[in-house]
Write a protein that holds these residues in place. Structure first.
Motif, PDB file in Angstrom:
ATOM      1  N   GLY A  32     -56.196  -2.600  58.497  1.00 35.32           N
ATOM      2  CA  GLY A  32     -55.795  -3.016  59.676  1.00 35.32           C
ATOM      3  C   GLY A  32     -54.526  -2.330  60.101  1.00 35.32           C
ATOM      4  O   GLY A  32     -53.865  -1.655  59.515  1.00 35.32           O
ATOM      5  N   GLY A  33     -54.421  -2.217  61.308  1.00 36.25           N
ATOM      6  CA  GLY A  33     -53.240  -1.730  62.115  1.00 36.25           C
ATOM      7  C   GLY A  33     -53.065  -0.350  62.065  1.00 36.25           C
ATOM      8  O   GLY A  33     -51.941   0.248  62.089  1.00 36.25           O
ATOM      9  N   VAL A  34     -54.178   0.207  61.850  1.00 36.14           N
ATOM     10  CA  VAL A  34     -54.283   1.801  61.762  1.00 36.14           C
ATOM     11  C   VAL A  34     -54.181   2.439  63.250  1.00 36.14           C
ATOM     12  O   VAL A  34     -54.213   3.845  63.332  1.00 36.14           O
ATOM     13  N   GLY A  35     -54.423   1.986  64.185  1.00 38.95           N
ATOM     14  CA  GLY A  35     -54.572   2.272  65.321  1.00 38.95           C
ATOM     15  C   GLY A  35     -56.056   2.398  65.879  1.00 38.95           C
ATOM     16  O   GLY A  35     -56.312   3.069  66.895  1.00 38.95           O
ATOM     17  N   LYS A  36     -56.803   1.690  65.247  1.00 40.02           N
ATOM     18  CA  LYS A  36     -58.458   1.602  65.676  1.00 40.02           C
ATOM     19  C   LYS A  36     -58.802   1.308  67.297  1.00 40.02           C
ATOM     20  O   LYS A  36     -59.122   1.985  68.307  1.00 40.02           O
ATOM     21  N   SER A  37     -57.856   0.244  67.671  1.00 39.23           N
ATOM     22  CA  SER A  37     -58.042  -0.273  69.020  1.00 39.23           C
ATOM     23  C   SER A  37     -57.729   0.848  70.018  1.00 39.23           C
ATOM     24  O   SER A  37     -58.084   0.985  71.183  1.00 39.23           O
ATOM     25  N   SER A  38     -56.414   1.130  69.690  1.00 42.54           N
ATOM     26  CA  SER A  38     -55.648   2.263  70.596  1.00 42.54           C
ATOM     27  C   SER A  38     -56.585   3.543  70.856  1.00 42.54           C
ATOM     28  O   SER A  38     -56.791   3.985  71.525  1.00 42.54           O
ATOM     29  N   ASN A  72     -54.762   8.897  62.243  1.00 43.97           N
ATOM     30  CA  ASN A  72     -53.763   8.491  63.121  1.00 43.97           C
ATOM     31  C   ASN A  72     -52.452   8.268  62.553  1.00 43.97           C
ATOM     32  O   ASN A  72     -52.231   8.298  61.499  1.00 43.97           O
ATOM     33  N   PRO A  92     -50.924  12.624  66.399  1.00 46.54           N
ATOM     34  CA  PRO A  92     -49.356  12.473  65.980  1.00 46.54           C
ATOM     35  C   PRO A  92     -48.968  11.012  66.224  1.00 46.54           C
ATOM     36  O   PRO A  92     -49.457  10.182  67.005  1.00 46.54           O
ATOM     37  N   ASP A 117     -46.805   8.812  68.224  1.00 46.67           N
ATOM     38  CA  ASP A 117     -46.369   8.976  69.809  1.00 46.67           C
ATOM     39  C   ASP A 117     -46.058   7.528  70.289  1.00 46.67           C
ATOM     40  O   ASP A 117     -46.817   6.744  70.625  1.00 46.67           O
TER      41      ASP A 117
HETATM   42  N1  LIG Z   1     -50.610   7.126  67.266  1.00 45.37           N
HETATM   43  C1  LIG Z   1     -49.563   6.339  67.330  1.00 45.37           C
HETATM   44  N2  LIG Z   1     -48.355   6.345  67.597  1.00 45.37           N
HETATM   45  C2  LIG Z   1     -47.611   5.187  67.699  1.00 45.37           C
HETATM   46  N3  LIG Z   1     -47.997   4.119  67.597  1.00 45.37           N
HETATM   47  C3  LIG Z   1     -49.294   4.010  67.652  1.00 45.37           C
HETATM   48  C4  LIG Z   1     -50.166   4.890  67.307  1.00 45.37           C
HETATM   49  N4  LIG Z   1     -51.632   4.369  67.169  1.00 45.37           N
HETATM   50  C5  LIG Z   1     -51.283   3.161  67.480  1.00 45.37           C
HETATM   51  N5  LIG Z   1     -49.874   2.768  67.297  1.00 45.37           N
HETATM   52  C6  LIG Z   1     -49.318   1.254  67.612  1.00 45.37           C
HETATM   53  O1  LIG Z   1     -49.720   0.753  66.246  1.00 45.37           O
HETATM   54  C7  LIG Z   1     -50.123  -0.679  66.474  1.00 45.37           C
HETATM   55  C8  LIG Z   1     -51.207  -0.895  66.101  1.00 45.37           C
HETATM   56  O2  LIG Z   1     -52.373  -0.166  66.756  1.00 45.37           O
HETATM   57  P1  LIG Z   1     -53.686  -1.041  67.157  1.00 45.37           P
HETATM   58  O3  LIG Z   1     -53.787  -2.348  67.329  1.00 45.37           O
HETATM   59  O4  LIG Z   1     -54.477  -0.028  67.841  1.00 45.37           O
HETATM   60  O5  LIG Z   1     -54.248  -0.862  65.611  1.00 45.37           O
HETATM   61  P2  LIG Z   1     -55.740  -1.649  64.920  1.00 45.37           P
HETATM   62  O6  LIG Z   1     -56.164  -0.702  63.968  1.00 45.37           O
HETATM   63  O7  LIG Z   1     -56.764  -2.005  66.150  1.00 45.37           O
HETATM   64  O8  LIG Z   1     -55.076  -3.035  64.521  1.00 45.37           O
HETATM   65  P3  LIG Z   1     -56.213  -4.234  63.925  1.00 45.37           P
HETATM   66  O9  LIG Z   1     -56.305  -3.816  62.545  1.00 45.37           O
HETATM   67  O10 LIG Z   1     -54.857  -5.272  64.145  1.00 45.37           O
HETATM   68  O11 LIG Z   1     -57.271  -4.246  64.960  1.00 45.37           O
HETATM   69  C9  LIG Z   1     -50.004  -0.819  67.996  1.00 45.37           C
HETATM   70  O12 LIG Z   1     -48.695  -1.599  68.331  1.00 45.37           O
HETATM   71  C10 LIG Z   1     -50.044   0.725  68.515  1.00 45.37           C
HETATM   72  O13 LIG Z   1     -49.386   0.755  69.809  1.00 45.37           O
END
Ligand SMILES: Nc1ncnc2c1ncn2[C@@H]1O[C@H](COP(=O)(O)OP(=O)(O)OP(=O)(O)O)[C@@H](O)[C@H]1O
Ligand SMILES: [Mg+2]
Length: 346
Positions: free
Chosen positions: A117-123, A278, A315, A317
């Motif tokens: 989780g939290g690796v930035g998938k949704s972003s 990411n 990167p 960011d």
């Molecule tokens: N490349 C990046 N640089 C800086 N911050 C980032 C980057 N990608 C994601 N983030 C930040 O990391 C956090 C987690 O991102 P995100 O919610 O997209 O992850 P996720 O994998 O979808 O999480 P989850 O497992 O909870 O669904 C957010 O606060 C997001 O703004």
């Protein structure tokens, strides 16, 4: 004390993690006996005798049944399916896909997945969608993270307010025209917790596919919850997923979860089309020199391990968090996703 029928219904929540279907549907539960003094006994007929998942299934079934009022003990013996049963099971291993609303035409379904989780998938899903739209594509995002949805927030879409029409439910549309659906668009406010059991989650995901009026789409991106949860499996089995984009971070080696994901996708015949590492590095603001603050990149090995030649490093960011938190992810401008976009456009 639950009845036999109630027990069978409860056991529908236990899945064979390898096959991704529940043990009742798989006809694995045999000789169910319920005694008056609260003992439940049954045989779990395994597909193969040394099934590596048997302990997991046994534990899930036991935990579920022991939590029922009146249940004192659960005794599970292991059996084995006959060759004939096994053949039948694998012959209809791919259940018929639920029908897409007849008014919809979706060319490609791409799931965005991660081990952790939290690796930035949704972003990443949101930025992929934004870049595809900038390329003139018609794009939708199905937020399959039913209990932890984050897509509406990234795009600044308010909760509630979905509208229906004769043909189906209309998705919410972002400023740049990305059609989206998410549980957060259904609940009255963003913080309303969705505490649902597996079957409800699966039902909702299927409805997001069948009941939403997506219209014509070039690409529907599916934002999955982390790992190989039931929800991820439901997506893979109920939607015609063409490929998976795997998102990871440098800390994550090709570990257990990734291996599980790969094994699941292999069985379902779904290719991983790209790996995105990411938060791979931090570019020095003055010189642009990359600093690998989370350790060296492993994305090349990871890509190889999951069978794709395409990988991208994104990167760290701070703009991503800033724009995401403000609901303005669409305004972030270009990110280095070009090779992935080319593949999605192919
Ligand atoms: N490349 C990046 N640089 C800086 N911050 C980032 C980057 N990608 C994601 N983030 C930040 O990391 C956090 C987690 O991102 P995100 O919610 O997209 O992850 P996720 O994998 O979808 O999480 P989850 O497992 O909870 O669904 C957010 O606060 C997001 O703004
Ligand atoms: Mg997410």
């Amino acid at each position: 004390m639950p009845t036999n029928v109630e027990i069978m219904n409860l056991l529908r929540e236990v899945s064979d993690p390898e096959l991704g279907r529940n043990i009742v549907e798989l006809n694995m539960v045999r000789d169910l006996k319920v005694s008056k003094d609260g003992v439940i006994e049954f045989t779990l007929a395994l597909t193969i005798p040394g099934c590596p998942m048997k302990a997991e299934m046994e534990r899930d079934a036991r935990m579920l049944l022991m939590a029922q009022p009146g249940v004192k003990d659960v005794r599970i013996t292991f059996g084995e399916m006959t060759e004939e049963e096994r053949r039948k099971l694998f012959a209809n291993a791919s259940p018929e896909l639920p029908k897409l609303n007849q008014f919809n035409k979706v060319k490609k379904v791409i799931a965005v997945m991660s081990g952790k989780g939290g690796v930035g998938k949704s972003s990443v899903a949101a930025m992929l969608a934004t870049s595809l739209v900038a390329d003139g594509r018609k794009v939708g995002i199905l937020d399959a993270d039913i209990t932890g949805p984050s897509i509406p927030k990234l795009f600044g879409l308010p909760p509630g307010g979905l509208r229906g029409s004769e043909q189906g439910i209309l998705p919410a549309v972002t400023a740049q025209g990305i059609k989206t659906i998410s549980t957060n668009l259904l609940v009255p406010n963003e913080d309303a917790a969705v505490i649902w059991r597996g079957p409800m989650i699966a039902g909702t995901i299927k409805q997001f596919w069948t009941d939403i009026l997506w219209g014509d789409l070039d690409v529907l991106l599916v934002d999955l919850p982390p790992g190989t949860s039931d929800a991820a499996l439901t997506v893979m089995q109920s939607l015609p997923v063409n490929g998976v984009v795997l998102v990871s971070t440098p800390q994550e080696l090709a570990g257990m979860v990734v291996r599980k994901a790969v094994s699941m996708l292999k069985q379902l015949n779904i290719p991983i089309i790209a790996v995105i590492e990411n938060m791979s590095y931090y570019p020095c603001p003055d010189t642009g020199h990359p600093h690998y603050i989370f350790g060296p990149s492993h994305v090349e090995q990871l890509a190889k391990a999951v069978g794709t030649d395409l990988y991208v490093r994104l990167p760290i960011d701070p703009k991503i968090t800033e724009f995401g938190d403000a609901g303005k992810i669409e305004q972030i401008g270009s990110v280095e996703l070009k090779p992935v976009l080319e593949r999605l456009n192919a």
